[in-house]
Design an enzyme around this catalytic site. Structure first.
Site, PDB file in Angstrom:
ATOM      1  NE  ARG A 123     -15.872   0.067   0.252  1.00 27.78           N
ATOM      2  CZ  ARG A 123     -16.224  -0.514  -0.564  1.00 27.78           C
ATOM      3  NH1 ARG A 123     -17.292  -1.408  -0.338  1.00 27.78           N
ATOM      4  NH2 ARG A 123     -15.997   0.228  -1.694  1.00 27.78           N
ATOM      5  CE  LYS A 183      -3.587   4.960  -1.071  1.00 28.55           C
ATOM      6  NZ  LYS A 183      -4.393   5.635  -2.009  1.00 28.55           N
ATOM      7  CE1 TYR A 216      -4.015   2.177   1.179  1.00 32.80           C
ATOM      8  CE2 TYR A 216      -2.372   3.159   2.242  1.00 32.80           C
ATOM      9  CZ  TYR A 216      -3.581   2.646   2.073  1.00 32.80           C
ATOM     10  OH  TYR A 216      -5.098   4.225   2.149  1.00 32.80           O
TER      11      TYR A 216
END
Length: 735
Positions: free
Chosen positions: A199, A168, A164
């Site tokens: 979420r 990013k 991640y």
């Protein structure tokens, strides 16, 4: 209060808009008039599954509130389909908010290929696909706003999020390049790193924190960055809980860890480690040019510190004895013919304009005092660098792709003829070893018949040819001189045209670096740069205007050092210091603060009597009392007057036909200011009037408009502003 930000008629595509941040963006845009494409694949936060209900619910919510929206259920990897939905439904695409994302958190050793790949595909490749699909449409309409969504994990790192984090921070790199490529088409791209409950984050944040970090606390930043009135471009922002902060790169000043004729070693790195890592007085580069630029200034610093290039076993390109035969070499003489048209073309190329009445003498051959700008003398001589020139000097092998113009000196022995033919003779005056390159010093003498008209000295730096053991300094090189440390005596500004380089190259410098985007890109620039000698011409014209009233007979010499590039469209700001007949100056790009010409000066021919550009102290002038009183009165009401007038007036007060004093009434900046001397920036209106007539106006015996029409008051610039003079003099000049 300013009017609310509206998006009426704008088409906005929000990815991942079925919930959380994306939903908040979609609702906020629609509420303010935007036509919204609500994209959501409908899967869970891990990217599993798909469905239409998430996007449909948001569209329905928008429509219930009176807005317009359409749903799209495609994966962001099918970017063309998302943009097609916008075009088919609303006919255009104005804003793209890349928000879609998923999580596959694992500690580094447990990340599978699938976990890695799907994160890159959704976050990085998905944003690429959607943005690329919209890009050409934005270029054609000359408008676009793009948001990339990074993360604190990408900026700082976070345990269990290697996949991640990589994606990013990759989005930030993508955004930085889109900023450069989209700038000329009014496409802005900014990056946000939001902290918000969603979420995705509900699995890694406590429930009460998720509730506190509402998406509604992020959406206002996104809307502002996407509004047509927002000029922010290339920013990186952390945002959450109602707080917004901007991030930037910071770099230490570092340390030079190599010494003359010695190898660079890891021990030298170790011994300088504290300095290398010391963030005191750190720099903050904003572009690749700032990161890698300024090579000339760096090389001058290296030279002054006695530091040379690091030799790694390669043989130097030449030895001292080899270059010794080059020094004193005379190039073939050549002739430079020009007409009044070439003089005018050059003047326009360096910013002369009919907007300034005093420039008419440079751009209209029918003017009674038509003159050729002194710096045109460089154009006459520059052929020595081109059309063979240096390339044909025996013993001198030059790769012209590695040549940089370092310094320039020009001296005039009489004003340049308005047309004619000059014979030029060039000689290699010296060659200096700067370690990482050589400096070639070339003198060019230009004659009209047997009369010497002007002398140029070109200093060019050739990268990668040094280290042969030659001398580092030369008494033949005209020295650059540092500017004084006090505030400048005068500042003039000119905004260059986007076509400035295209116009200037018509004077003879056809280097594709200044016109061809592909060539400029190869050279490491985001777009073609302005000629250094064009900036040189702008600067010299400013000095001539400010301190010699555009009298070319007063121009004697100029010396400059080129420091950084200028892009067409940027504003050149020349800061000047007068010391006797020498005007020191430096030139900056106003938008960035970068110094592009440094250590420069112009020498003027001295004049006798009262100088029009260096007024006396105004002793025995009645007007001095009035200006002093205006200044005192404005201290209490200055801000209100500034709102009403919004102009800078420069006054030339004459006595016996000569300018005896200059005063400036600044009713444009801050709370207003009255001071003796020319305007610190540029004046909106310049008024010339005798001391006696000025007092007649102040006492109400002479109407300013009548004075203007009778020739007793002369105004240039925005003369309509002179209508406000009565209010100023009537209300604030009572003695």
């Amino acid at each position: 209060m300013a009017s609310p930000l509206r998006f009426d008629g704008r088409v906005v595509l929000v990815t991942g808009a079925g919930g959380g941040l994306g939903r908040a963006y979609a609702l906020a845009f629609a509420e303010r008039g935007a036509l919204v494409v609500v994209n959501d694949l409908g899967g869970d936060f891990k990217g599993v599954g798909k469905g239409s209900s998430a996007a449909d619910k948001v569209v329905e919510e928008i429509r219930r509130r009176g807005g317009k929206a359409v749903a799209n259920y495609d994966s962001v990897e099918a970017g063309e389909k998302l943009v097609k939905t916008a075009l088919d439904t609303f006919g255009r695409i104005d804003v793209v908010v890349n928000n879609a994302g998923i999580l596959r958190d694992r500690s580094f050793s447990r990340i599978s290929d699938e976990d890695w790949d799907i994160i890159q595909r959704v976050h990085l490749r998905g944003s690429f696909q959607v943005t690329r699909a919209a890009w050409d449409h934005m270029k054609k309409q000359n408008y676009g706003r793009i948001i990339m969504t990074a993360s604190a994990s990408g900026i700082y790192g976070n345990f269990g999020q290697a996949n991640y984090s990589a994606a990013k921070l990759g989005l930030l790199g993508l955004a930085n390049t889109l900023v450069i490529e989209g700038r000329k088409n009014n496409i802005h791209c900014n990056t946000i790193a939001p902290n918000a409950g969603s979420r995705m984050t509900e699995t890694v944040m406590p429930e009460d924190l998720v509730e506190a970090l509402k998406p509604e606390y992020v959406a206002p930043l996104v809307l502002w960055l996407c509004h047509e009135s927002c000029e922010e471009n290339g920013g990186l922002f952390e945002v959450g809980a109602g707080w917004i902060g901007k991030l930037r790169w910071e770099r230490t000043l570092g340390a030079i860890v190599r010494k003359r004729n010695q190898p660079m070693t890891p021990e030298a790195v170790r011994d300088n480690w504290v300095k290398i890592c010391d963030f005191s007085n750190a720099s903050k580069p904003k572009s690749i040019q700032e990161s890698t630029g300024g090579i000339i200034e760096v090389l001058h610093k290296i030279d002054s510190e006695g530091i040379s290039q690091n030799h790694t076993g390669q043989v130097a390109s030449a030895d001292a004895s080899g270059f010794a035969g080059v020094v004193g070499h005379k190039l073939p003489s050549f002739s430079s013919s020009y007409t009044e048209l070439q003089c005018i073309m050059y003047a326009l190329g360096v910013g002369a304009s009919v907007k300034n009445p005093k420039d008419l003498k440079f751009v209209y051959e029918g003017s009674a005092d038509f003159s050729c700008l002194p710096t045109f003398g460089v154009i006459v001589a520059q052929k020595s660098l081109m059309s063979g020139g240096l390339a044909e000097v025996p013993g001198l092998s030059i790769n012209f792709a590695k040549v940089l113009h370092g310094e320039q000196y020009l001296e005039l022995y009489k004003p340049l003829p308005r047309s004619g033919e000059l014979k030029c003779e060039a000689v290699i005056a010296d060659i200096l070893d700067k370690g990482s390159g050589i400096v070639i010093v070339m003198d060019v003498y230009s004659y009209s018949g047997k009369e010497l008209i002007c002398y140029n000295q070109f200093s060019v730096f050739v990268v990668g040819s040094g280290g042969f053991g030659g001398k580092r300094t030369s008494e033949k090189l005209k020295a650059a001189v540092a500017v004084p440390s006090r505030p400048p005596d005068a500042v003039l500004r000119d905004t260059t045209s986007l076509n400035q380089a295209a116009l200037y190259r018509l004077s003879g410098d056809s280097n594709p670096l200044h016109i061809d985007p592909s060539f400029a890109s190869i050279a490491g620039f985001e777009k073609p740069i302005l000629h250094g000698l064009c900036t040189f011409g702008f600067s010299a014209r400013h000095v001539l205007q400010q301190f010699a009233d555009n009298d070319v007979s007063r121009f004697k010499a100029i010396k400059v050092r080129f420091a950084k590039p200028v892009y067409p469209g940027q504003t050149l700001q020349t800061e000047m210091w007068k010391e006797g007949n020498r005007i020191h100056f430096q030139t900056k790009v106003q938008e960035t603060g970068d110094i592009v010409i440094s250590n420069a000066y112009v020498d003027l021919v001295p004049t006798s009597g009262v100088s029009a550009q260096t007024p006396s102290e105004g002793g025995a002038l009645q007007s001095a009392l009035v200006f002093g009183e205006i200044g005192r009165r404005l201290k209490d009401v200055g801000r209100e007057v500034v709102k009403k007038v919004n102009a800078v007036f420069e006054w030339h007060i004459t006595k016996n036909g000569n300018v005896a004093a200059k005063w400036t009434i600044d009713l444009k900046n801050g709370s207003g200011e009255v001071y003796q001397g020319p305007a610190k920036g540029s004046a909106d209106t310049t008024i010339t009037i005798s001391d006696e007539d000025f007092m007649e106006v102040v006492l109400g015996k002479l109407n300013p408009q009548n004075a203007f029409f009778s020739g007793r008051l002369k105004a240039r610039g925005n003369i309509m502003l002179s209508q406000k003079l009565q209010m100023i003099l009537k209300d604030y000049a009572k003695l």
